[in-house]
Design an enzyme around this catalytic site. Sequence first.
Site, PDB file in Angstrom:
ATOM      1  N   SER A 559       0.847  -1.193   0.000  1.00 20.22           N
ATOM      2  CA  SER A 559       0.000   0.000   0.000  1.00 20.22           C
ATOM      3  C   SER A 559       0.889   1.252   0.000  1.00 20.22           C
ATOM      4  O   SER A 559       1.682   1.428  -0.917  1.00 20.22           O
ATOM      5  CB  SER A 559      -0.960  -0.039   1.196  1.00 20.22           C
ATOM      6  N   ASP A 646      -9.770  -3.509  -5.713  1.00 24.39           N
ATOM      7  CA  ASP A 646      -9.210  -2.662  -4.661  1.00 24.39           C
ATOM      8  C   ASP A 646      -9.714  -1.233  -4.846  1.00 24.39           C
ATOM      9  O   ASP A 646      -9.562  -0.645  -5.912  1.00 24.39           O
ATOM     10  CB  ASP A 646      -7.680  -2.695  -4.740  1.00 24.39           C
ATOM     11  N   HIS A 678      -8.461  -4.639  -1.315  1.00 20.40           N
ATOM     12  CA  HIS A 678      -7.190  -4.117  -0.840  1.00 20.40           C
ATOM     13  C   HIS A 678      -6.461  -5.117   0.057  1.00 20.40           C
ATOM     14  O   HIS A 678      -5.232  -5.169   0.077  1.00 20.40           O
ATOM     15  CB  HIS A 678      -7.424  -2.813  -0.080  1.00 20.40           C
TER      16      HIS A 678
END
Length: 708
Positions: A559, A646, A678
Amino acid sequence: MTDVRTPDAASIPVAQRRETARTHHGDTFLDPYEWLRQKDDPQVIAHLEAENAYTEARTAHLASLRETIFSEIKGRTQETDLSVPSRQGDWWYYGRTVAGKQYGIQCRAPLGSPDDWTPPELTPEVAVPGEQVLLDANIEAEGQEFFSLGSFEVSKDGGMLLYGVDVEGDERYTLKVRDLATGQNLPDEIPNTSAGASFSPDGRFVVYLTVDEAWRPDTVWLHELGTPVADDVQLFHEPDERYWVGAGFTRSDRYLVIGVGSSITSEEWLVDAADLRAAPRVVWPRVEGVEYDSDHAVVDGEDVLYILHNRDALDFELVRVAASDPTSSPTVVVAHEPGRRLLGLSTFRDFGVLAYRRDSLARLGLFDYTTSAVDELTFDEPLYAAGLGGNPEWAPPVLRLGYTSFVTPSTVYDYVVATGEKLLRKRQPVLGGYDPADYDQARVWATAHDGVRVPISLVWKRSFGTPGENERPLHLYGYGSYEHSIDPGFSVARLSELDRGVVFAVAHVRGGGEMGRQWYEDGKTMRKRNTFTDFLDCAEHLIAGGYTSASRMVAEGGSAGGLLMGAIANMRPELFAGILADVPFVDALTSILDPSLPLTVIEWDEWGDPLRSPAVYAYMKSYTPYENVRADAAYPPILAVTSLNDTRVLYVEPAKWVAALREAGADALLKCEMVAGHGGVSGRYNAWRERAYELAWLLDVLGLAEAA
C-alpha cells in the site's frame, strides 16, 4: 529449473502506448499507460489476464516450493481451534475455526452465573453445553469467490445479530439482521453501507453509514427495526470532502459519538442514546490542525468526558470536562510529555486504560479517575506489542489483553485490576515443535543522512548464528505513512523463511508513528523523502554491519509501503536483490491530482495538494515511482501484487508501473487477483496460498529455492 531472471521475450505482455496528456502548473506529462484505468474495457482485462499468465509461467518452477510453504503454514496451524470467550451480557462469545473450512464460525454459550468472569476452557471439536452458532461464514460465503464481514454485533439483550457482507472486495457491505431465537433474517436489509454499523443500546435501532461518490463515509443514518429503509433518518452529514465520518456508542451506553476526521483535524458530536432522533451537539468545534477524541465516564457522580487532544501538545495531552458543557475550561489530567505519544483512553465504570507509545513501543497504563495516576503494565520481553482485547462490559473486574512479539505467538491475558495479576488464557498453538527459544529478536539503530537514529527490528533463527557475526540473506520490510507503526508481531508464515536462514527486519522509518508524532510529521507532505532515505540508510547500515549484502537482501512493502518500494527501486536499485510490492501506491501523483478518485481529497493532508500547489506538484513529481522509472537503472527483479476490486489503491497503479519498468528493461512481474480487494483474497487457506506464493518468489530471488 527456469531461471527467474531470464524471461522468454516472446511471451512478455507488452502494453500498448496510448499517450494521454496531463497538464498542471505548466508541466505536461505524457502518460502512455493511463488507458489501463478503464476497468470495463475488455482490452484492459485481457492485458491483466496476460500479465497473470506470464507471471504464472515465469514462476511455474516454484510450484513445488509454494506447495511446500503452504503445507508448512497449514501444518503449523491448529486448524480446528477456538478463540478465548469474551463476556457480554448473559453470554460468552467466541469464534471457531474448523479444519478444511475457509472462514470462521461465530458462537456463544450461556454464563454459568452472573458472577462468572472466568471464561470456559473450550476444547476443539468438543461441543460446549448450550452452544449456539450465531453465524457460519462458510455457509454465508457459499457460491462466492470473495467474502468479508464489515460489521458483526449482537444486541445488548442478546436477541438480534447485525452483520454486513461484502462479496466483491470493494468494501461495500449489505447489512442484515438476524433474529437469534428463530435463526431467521428480518426483512430489514440495507445495501451499500460502509463498515462499522451498530445496534442502539435498547436494540430498537441500527446506526449505519453510507458513502459518497468518492467512497468516503459521509452520512450517519438511523434505521428503526421493522420499518422501511426509505424511512431511515439522516442523523449527520459531512459535506467537506476532506473528512471521513464514523459512529459508535460509548461503552457506558450513554452516548452515540459521531466522529469526523481528516488526517490532521477532528471533531466529535454527541447524541443522547436515550433520544437518538435529537440533534447532535458538538464536543469541540473543529479547528484546523487540532485532533481530539473523547470518551465518557462517571466520576464522583458526574458525567464527564475525557478528551485526548494535541492543541499546543504535539504528543497529545488528556483533559477532563463536564459532559454537559464540553467547551468549559478543561482540567489537565495527563500533561503533555515530549516523546510519550498518548494514543487513547478507554473508559470503564471504575477506571480507564491509557494507551501510549514511548521508546518506539506501544504501552498500556491503568488510569485512576480520582488521582489521575497512570500505572504502567509491564512485560518481560524487550520487544513486544500489547493492547486491549475485546472488553464490551462497562464494569469488569478483569481486562482482556492481547500480547505478542516476534518470537511469542499471539497471547491472551485477563488482567485482574484489583491485584495486577495477569492470567494466561491462551497462547496461539504453533504445531510442529515450535520453540520460541530457537529464535531471537533485537533492536539496532541506523543513522540517517541527517543524523537521526532510525530503529530496526530483527528476528532470526539462532541455529544460523547471530546476525552481524556472519552475512545472511535478509528480508527488509517497511511502511512509513499515516503515523502507522509496525509493531513486533508473530507470524506463522514467517517461520518458513526464518527456518531457511533468512533474517526478517523491519525498518521503522519516518512517516510512521513508532517514535512519536514528530516522527510522523518528518515523513509526510514536503518531508516525505525522509521515508525513502531512512529505508535506504537502514539497508546500508545492515550491509555495513555485516548483517547481509546487497545481493542477499529483498525489500517488501504494501500500500503506502508500496510507494516506498517504488521510490527506493528508482533511487538505489543496486541495494537490493529483489523488491516485493503489495497493492503498491506507485502512481501517487496521478491519483492525488484527481479529486474524483476514492480517498484523494482526504489524502491531501498526508501528501499535500498538488492540484493547487506548484511546489507540492513538483515535489511529488520528483519521487512518485511510476513517473521516475529510469531507463538507465539496473533494477532487481520486482513482483507487484494487486487486486482488481481494490478501492484504496487501484489496480491500474501497479499495472502502469510494471509496464513502465518493463519498457525500461526491468524484470517485473504483475500478479492481479481478479476477485479481491485491498486486503487481497478472502478465506484463510487462500490467504496462506497467497503468502506462500510471495515467500517462494522471495526465496528464489535470494537463491534459496533449490535448497528449500
